[in-house]
Write an enzyme that holds these catalytic residues in place. Structure first.
Site, PDB file in Angstrom:
ATOM      1  N   ASP A  27       0.855  -1.184   0.000  1.00  0.00           N
ATOM      2  CA  ASP A  27       0.000   0.000   0.000  1.00  0.00           C
ATOM      3  C   ASP A  27       0.889   1.231   0.000  1.00  0.00           C
ATOM      4  OD1 ASP A  27      -2.932   1.019   0.416  1.00  0.00           O
ATOM      5  OD2 ASP A  27      -1.683   2.242   1.732  1.00  0.00           O
ATOM      6  N   GLU A  29       0.810   5.646   0.226  1.00  0.00           N
ATOM      7  CA  GLU A  29       0.105   6.905   0.436  1.00  0.00           C
ATOM      8  C   GLU A  29       0.878   7.962  -0.346  1.00  0.00           C
ATOM      9  OE1 GLU A  29      -2.769   6.962   1.807  1.00  0.00           O
ATOM     10  OE2 GLU A  29      -2.674   4.900   2.571  1.00  0.00           O
ATOM     11  N   HIS A 185      -5.923   4.901   5.843  1.00  0.00           N
ATOM     12  CA  HIS A 185      -5.071   5.835   5.098  1.00  0.00           C
ATOM     13  C   HIS A 185      -3.684   5.960   5.728  1.00  0.00           C
ATOM     14  CE1 HIS A 185      -8.363   6.776   2.486  1.00  0.00           C
ATOM     15  NE2 HIS A 185      -9.101   7.180   3.489  1.00  0.00           N
ATOM     16  N   ASP A 190      -3.425  -0.072   6.080  1.00  0.00           N
ATOM     17  CA  ASP A 190      -4.137  -0.503   4.875  1.00  0.00           C
ATOM     18  C   ASP A 190      -3.495  -1.737   4.257  1.00  0.00           C
ATOM     19  OD1 ASP A 190      -5.749   1.649   5.364  1.00  0.00           O
ATOM     20  OD2 ASP A 190      -5.292   2.713   3.507  1.00  0.00           O
TER      21      ASP A 190
END
Length: 209
Positions: A27, A29, A185, A190
């Site tokens: 994941d 961000e 988030h 995540d």
């Protein structure tokens, strides 16, 4: 493109199950939605492992916060969604090359442990994560990227088939697990929730003969 596949007689259970690939949940961000323009700000990777009963479980998570790479941009609205504070004194951000080294090393070790040829990225809307990862690899000229450059396993598809859900939070809940919106988030949260979702679905699927 073709990949070398271990022979069935010599392959490990993981290599046999996924045709020589090791699933690694990733994941990211970011500072926006354009991987060619926006910054990579967090990355987490969770190699999938096997327990003593041959069931898929989460391996050790590797993660890093990143300094925005020179020339990349940040959309302030993205920071509002993720809650990332780029100036937080305990963020301990790394530059892109160092961050990729930090995450890739345990992934390569897990690939070797299971006798696989390379890692395959597992993600929720997986090509979003893969595109940002590939963009960072290209920016720093990284030569030891363990991930397949374009193939992925996408938990959006898997959860849609298994539960009729495509939103990560709803899919995780449909799989019988809890979802904490306050922790969402974050790349680590995540990624680990996506990994649990992936393992739950794959463990429930009949094993190929």
């Amino acid at each position: 493109m073709t990949d070398t596949v271990p022979s069935p007689s010599s392959a490990t259970p993981m290599a046999r199950r996924f045709r020589g690939y090791l699933p690694v949940v990733v994941d990211v961000e970011t500072g926006g939605f354009d991987w060619n323009r926006h910054a990579l700000l967090e990355i987490a990777a969770v190699p999938i492992d096997l327990d003593q009963d041959g069931r898929f479980v989460l391996g050790q998570t590797a993660s890093a916060h990143l300094h925005p790479a020179p020339g990349t941009e940040i959309d302030p609205q993205s920071l509002e969604v993720t809650g990332i504070d780029l100036d937080h004194p305990f963020r301990f951000a790394k530059h892109e090359k160092e961050a990729l080294d930090h995450v890739f090393a345990p992934v390569r070790a897990a690939v070797k442990k299971h006798g696989c040829q390379r890692a395959i990225l597992v993600g929720h809307n997986a090509h979003f994560d893969l595109n940002f990862l590939n963009a960072a690899v290209a920016r720093v000229g990284h030569k030891r990227n363990p991930f397949h450059p374009f193939s992925v396993f996408d938990t959006v598809t898997l959860a849609g088939v298994a539960y009729g859900q495509t939103v990560l939070a709803r899919a995780v809940q449909a799989s019988g697990q809890e979802w904490n919106a306050a922790d969402a988030h974050s790349a680590v949260y995540d990624a680990e929730q996506t990994a649990r979702l992936f393992c739950t679905i794959v463990n429930a699927w009949p094993r190929p003969q």
